[in-house]
Design a protein around this motif. Structure first.
Motif, PDB file in Angstrom:
ATOM      1  N   VAL A 142       0.833  -1.211   0.000  1.00 53.93           N
ATOM      2  CA  VAL A 142       0.000   0.000   0.000  1.00 53.93           C
ATOM      3  C   VAL A 142       0.864   1.255   0.000  1.00 53.93           C
ATOM      4  O   VAL A 142       0.585   2.207  -0.735  1.00 53.93           O
ATOM      5  N   ARG A 143       1.910   1.272   0.794  1.00 48.69           N
ATOM      6  CA  ARG A 143       2.776   2.455   0.863  1.00 48.69           C
ATOM      7  C   ARG A 143       3.460   2.756  -0.458  1.00 48.69           C
ATOM      8  O   ARG A 143       3.873   3.893  -0.701  1.00 48.69           O
ATOM      9  N   ASN A 153      -0.918   6.874  -2.289  1.00 53.85           N
ATOM     10  CA  ASN A 153      -0.967   6.691  -0.839  1.00 53.85           C
ATOM     11  C   ASN A 153      -0.048   7.696  -0.154  1.00 53.85           C
ATOM     12  O   ASN A 153       1.119   7.832  -0.508  1.00 53.85           O
ATOM     13  N   LEU A 154      -0.579   8.390   0.844  1.00 54.14           N
ATOM     14  CA  LEU A 154       0.200   9.365   1.609  1.00 54.14           C
ATOM     15  C   LEU A 154       0.550   8.848   2.992  1.00 54.14           C
ATOM     16  O   LEU A 154       1.531   9.300   3.588  1.00 54.14           O
ATOM     17  N   ALA A 155      -0.241   7.905   3.510  1.00 51.92           N
ATOM     18  CA  ALA A 155       0.043   7.324   4.828  1.00 51.92           C
ATOM     19  C   ALA A 155      -0.691   5.993   4.955  1.00 51.92           C
ATOM     20  O   ALA A 155      -1.821   5.857   4.496  1.00 51.92           O
ATOM     21  N   PHE A 156      -0.018   5.038   5.556  1.00 52.23           N
ATOM     22  CA  PHE A 156      -0.624   3.756   5.920  1.00 52.23           C
ATOM     23  C   PHE A 156       0.105   3.316   7.185  1.00 52.23           C
ATOM     24  O   PHE A 156       1.119   2.631   7.139  1.00 52.23           O
ATOM     25  N   ASP A 157      -0.383   3.803   8.319  1.00 49.83           N
ATOM     26  CA  ASP A 157       0.278   3.600   9.606  1.00 49.83           C
ATOM     27  C   ASP A 157      -0.494   2.579  10.418  1.00 49.83           C
ATOM     28  O   ASP A 157      -1.690   2.749  10.668  1.00 49.83           O
ATOM     29  N   VAL A 158       0.185   1.522  10.834  1.00 52.33           N
ATOM     30  CA  VAL A 158      -0.437   0.415  11.551  1.00 52.33           C
ATOM     31  C   VAL A 158      -0.041   0.472  13.019  1.00 52.33           C
ATOM     32  O   VAL A 158       1.135   0.621  13.353  1.00 52.33           O
ATOM     33  N   TYR A 159      -1.032   0.313  13.887  1.00 57.30           N
ATOM     34  CA  TYR A 159      -0.810   0.368  15.333  1.00 57.30           C
ATOM     35  C   TYR A 159      -1.518  -0.795  16.015  1.00 57.30           C
ATOM     36  O   TYR A 159      -2.504  -1.314  15.507  1.00 57.30           O
ATOM     37  N   ILE A 171      -5.445   1.093  11.920  1.00 58.82           N
ATOM     38  CA  ILE A 171      -4.708   1.530  10.732  1.00 58.82           C
ATOM     39  C   ILE A 171      -5.220   2.897  10.311  1.00 58.82           C
ATOM     40  O   ILE A 171      -6.416   3.087  10.088  1.00 58.82           O
ATOM     41  N   PHE A 172      -4.310   3.848  10.207  1.00 57.11           N
ATOM     42  CA  PHE A 172      -4.623   5.198   9.759  1.00 57.11           C
ATOM     43  C   PHE A 172      -4.166   5.296   8.309  1.00 57.11           C
ATOM     44  O   PHE A 172      -2.997   5.071   8.007  1.00 57.11           O
ATOM     45  N   GLU A 173      -5.096   5.612   7.407  1.00 51.97           N
ATOM     46  CA  GLU A 173      -4.800   5.646   5.972  1.00 51.97           C
ATOM     47  C   GLU A 173      -5.139   7.011   5.380  1.00 51.97           C
ATOM     48  O   GLU A 173      -6.180   7.576   5.695  1.00 51.97           O
TER      49      GLU A 173
END
Length: 97
Positions: A30-31, A36-42, A53-55
């Motif tokens: 995805v990145r 795509n500007l952000a795909f942050d997984v927590y 997941i913040f997308e």
């Protein structure tokens, strides 16, 4: 206008490691997407079974391209039996200007 969303789901007991592995692989794909500007997984500190997941995508067209990426369906198919929900719970967000 950017397309921003928050996805969340809960890994079943014993599936945290496999969910994390799937997410790491999927995040790399995805990145690399042009839009795509952000795909942050927590994971939640108090509950490592909870994944968040913040997308962020450049615009609606970039988000649609993401939805049509060939690696999405295999990821979702592999994820489905590993999580408590039927699918990721999605929350679409609007930025305050």
């Amino acid at each position: 206008m950017k397309k921003t969303l928050f996805a969340e789901f809960t890994a079943r007991e014993g599936a945290v490691g496999e969910v994390a592995r799937l997410l790491r692989d999927y995040a790399r794909e995805v990145r690399a997407e042009e839009g795509n500007l952000a795909f942050d997984v927590y994971t939640k500190e108090a509950d490592p079974h909870a994944f968040w997941i913040f997308e962020v995508y450049r615009d609606e067209n970039a988000f649609k391209a993401h939805l049509n990426a060939p690696y999405g369906p295999p990821f979702n198919t592999a994820l489905a039996p590993l999580i408590e929900e039927d699918a990721s719970v999605l929350t679409y967000l609007d930025a305050l200007d």
